[in-house]
Structures are given as C-alpha cells and as structure tokens.
Design a protein around this motif. Structure first.
Motif, short mmCIF file in Angstrom:
data_model
loop_
_atom_site.label_atom_id
_atom_site.label_comp_id
_atom_site.label_asym_id
_atom_site.label_seq_id
_atom_site.Cartn_x
_atom_site.Cartn_y
_atom_site.Cartn_z
N PHE A 83 82.64 -114.42 74.06
CA PHE A 83 83.98 -114.59 74.60
C PHE A 83 84.08 -113.96 75.99
CE2 PHE A 83 85.36 -115.51 70.20
CZ PHE A 83 86.18 -116.60 70.44
N GLY A 84 83.44 -112.80 76.15
CA GLY A 84 83.43 -112.14 77.45
C GLY A 84 82.76 -112.98 78.52
N ASN A 85 81.67 -113.63 78.16
CA ASN A 85 80.99 -114.49 79.12
C ASN A 85 81.85 -115.69 79.50
OD1 ASN A 85 78.57 -113.06 79.58
ND2 ASN A 85 77.80 -113.74 77.60
N MET A 86 82.54 -116.24 78.52
CA MET A 86 83.43 -117.36 78.84
C MET A 86 84.63 -116.90 79.66
SD MET A 86 82.34 -120.29 78.26
CE MET A 86 83.78 -121.33 78.37
N MET A 87 85.09 -115.69 79.44
CA MET A 87 86.18 -115.14 80.26
C MET A 87 85.70 -114.98 81.71
SD MET A 87 89.14 -114.66 79.05
CE MET A 87 90.11 -114.25 77.65
N ARG A 88 84.46 -114.53 81.87
CA ARG A 88 83.90 -114.42 83.22
C ARG A 88 83.85 -115.80 83.88
NH1 ARG A 88 78.25 -111.92 82.74
NH2 ARG A 88 78.20 -112.45 84.95
N TYR A 89 83.43 -116.80 83.09
CA TYR A 89 83.39 -118.17 83.59
C TYR A 89 84.79 -118.62 84.00
CZ TYR A 89 83.46 -123.26 83.24
OH TYR A 89 83.69 -124.60 83.47
N ALA A 90 85.76 -118.39 83.14
CA ALA A 90 87.14 -118.81 83.42
C ALA A 90 87.67 -118.12 84.67
CB ALA A 90 88.03 -118.53 82.22
N SER A 91 87.37 -116.85 84.82
CA SER A 91 87.89 -116.12 85.98
C SER A 91 87.25 -116.58 87.28
CB SER A 91 87.72 -114.61 85.80
OG SER A 91 86.36 -114.24 85.88
N THR A 92 85.98 -116.95 87.26
CA THR A 92 85.35 -117.43 88.49
C THR A 92 85.92 -118.78 88.92
OG1 THR A 92 83.52 -118.49 87.32
CG2 THR A 92 83.18 -116.23 88.06
N ARG A 93 86.43 -119.50 87.97
CA ARG A 93 87.01 -120.82 88.28
C ARG A 93 88.53 -120.74 88.39
NH1 ARG A 93 83.90 -124.98 88.15
NH2 ARG A 93 85.49 -126.38 87.35
N THR A 94 89.06 -119.53 88.29
CA THR A 94 90.51 -119.29 88.26
C THR A 94 91.21 -120.25 87.29
OG1 THR A 94 90.91 -120.67 90.22
CG2 THR A 94 90.60 -118.30 90.59
N ASP A 95 90.63 -120.36 86.11
CA ASP A 95 91.13 -121.26 85.07
C ASP A 95 91.92 -120.45 84.04
OD1 ASP A 95 91.57 -123.14 83.09
OD2 ASP A 95 89.53 -123.94 83.14
N TRP A 96 93.19 -120.19 84.34
CA TRP A 96 94.01 -119.37 83.46
C TRP A 96 94.27 -120.06 82.13
CZ3 TRP A 96 98.64 -121.34 81.86
CH2 TRP A 96 99.18 -122.37 82.62
N GLU A 97 94.28 -121.39 82.13
CA GLU A 97 94.51 -122.11 80.88
C GLU A 97 93.36 -121.90 79.91
OE1 GLU A 97 95.07 -125.82 82.87
OE2 GLU A 97 97.21 -125.84 82.41
N LEU A 98 92.12 -121.92 80.42
CA LEU A 98 90.96 -121.64 79.58
C LEU A 98 91.00 -120.20 79.08
CD1 LEU A 98 88.23 -122.29 78.29
CD2 LEU A 98 87.16 -121.78 80.49
N ALA A 99 91.38 -119.27 79.96
CA ALA A 99 91.47 -117.86 79.55
C ALA A 99 92.46 -117.69 78.40
CB ALA A 99 91.85 -117.00 80.74
N LEU A 100 93.61 -118.35 78.50
CA LEU A 100 94.60 -118.28 77.41
C LEU A 100 94.06 -118.91 76.13
CD1 LEU A 100 98.02 -118.97 79.19
CD2 LEU A 100 97.20 -116.82 78.20
N GLU A 101 93.35 -120.03 76.29
CA GLU A 101 92.75 -120.70 75.13
C GLU A 101 91.73 -119.78 74.45
OE1 GLU A 101 89.63 -124.30 74.55
OE2 GLU A 101 91.35 -124.73 75.85
N LEU A 102 90.94 -119.08 75.24
CA LEU A 102 89.95 -118.15 74.69
C LEU A 102 90.64 -117.01 73.95
CD1 LEU A 102 87.51 -118.05 77.72
CD2 LEU A 102 87.01 -119.02 75.46
N LEU A 103 91.71 -116.48 74.51
CA LEU A 103 92.46 -115.41 73.83
C LEU A 103 93.04 -115.92 72.52
CD1 LEU A 103 94.27 -113.77 76.88
CD2 LEU A 103 92.40 -112.80 75.53
#
Length: 119
Positions: A83-103
């Motif tokens: 999950f942390g790696n995907m959060m890093r991915y989401a943050s590099t792409r400034t994809d807040w929707e993916l970050a919320l989905e991961l949470l």
C-alpha cells in the motif's frame, strides 16, 4: 523463444527476490519483461508482484505500477509496504483519487491506518 523462455515459477520467484534485495531494480523488471513472453507461465505468487511493484516505483517505471498492483491484489492480500508503494505512486502522479481509493481499500481490509504523511 517462440513458446517463451521456459523459466519455472520457483526460479522466477528466486530471481525476483534476489534482484530486488540487491537493489537491482531494473534487472528485476528486465527479468519480468523476458518471462512475460511465456504464455504458459502463471505468476500466482504474491511476493513476485510485490517485488515488481516496488521495483517499478523505485525505477520510476510508473506505467507498470497499476498492472503489478492489480496482479498483486489478485494473487493475495497486499501488505502495508505494498500500500505504501502504491501511495508513493499516487503521490508522484498527484492522483488524490487513487490515494483515497487505497485508503478505503486499507480500511476495508482491516488494515489500521496510523498516519498519512504527504509532502
């Protein structure tokens, strides 16, 4: 080579873990690229997908991350590190929707969210 490289799953698991542990991230992705030509090889080991996801994020091969993430989830329950790696991915792409989905996925999987740090 027409039928694929003929590498067994246990050999792929070992090679993936070894290259990742030795920080040979591009080599790990190259191994995957090579064996993915083998249509007979079924990669159902969660640790392979976890290593590949980490390698993709580390090498900034971001186009691979969603594919590895989907395969990882299909192979088993993602860990906190996944999950942390995907959060890093989401943050590099400034994809807040993916970050919320991961949470939301973490909450649904009963993974306690201790903190979220965003720079």
């Amino acid at each position: 080579r027409e039928e694929g490289p003929g590498i067994s799953l246990p050999l792929l698991v070992s090679a993936t873990k070894l290259t990742t542990a030795n920080q040979q991230y591009k080599a790990c992705l190259a191994i995957y690229d090579y064996v993915s030509e083998d249509s007979a090889l079924v990669i159902d080991d969660r640790s392979v997908w976890s290593c590949l996801l980490f390698c993709a994020v580390e090498t900034r091969s971001y186009k691979l991350a969603p594919t590895f993430w989907a395969a990882l989830k299909e192979a088993g329950e993602p860990t906190y590190k996944d999950f942390g790696n995907m959060m890093r991915y989401a943050s590099t792409r400034t994809d807040w929707e993916l970050a919320l989905e991961l949470l939301a996925d973490m909450k649904a999987g009963q993974k306690e969210i201790e903190r979220v740090v965003y720079n």
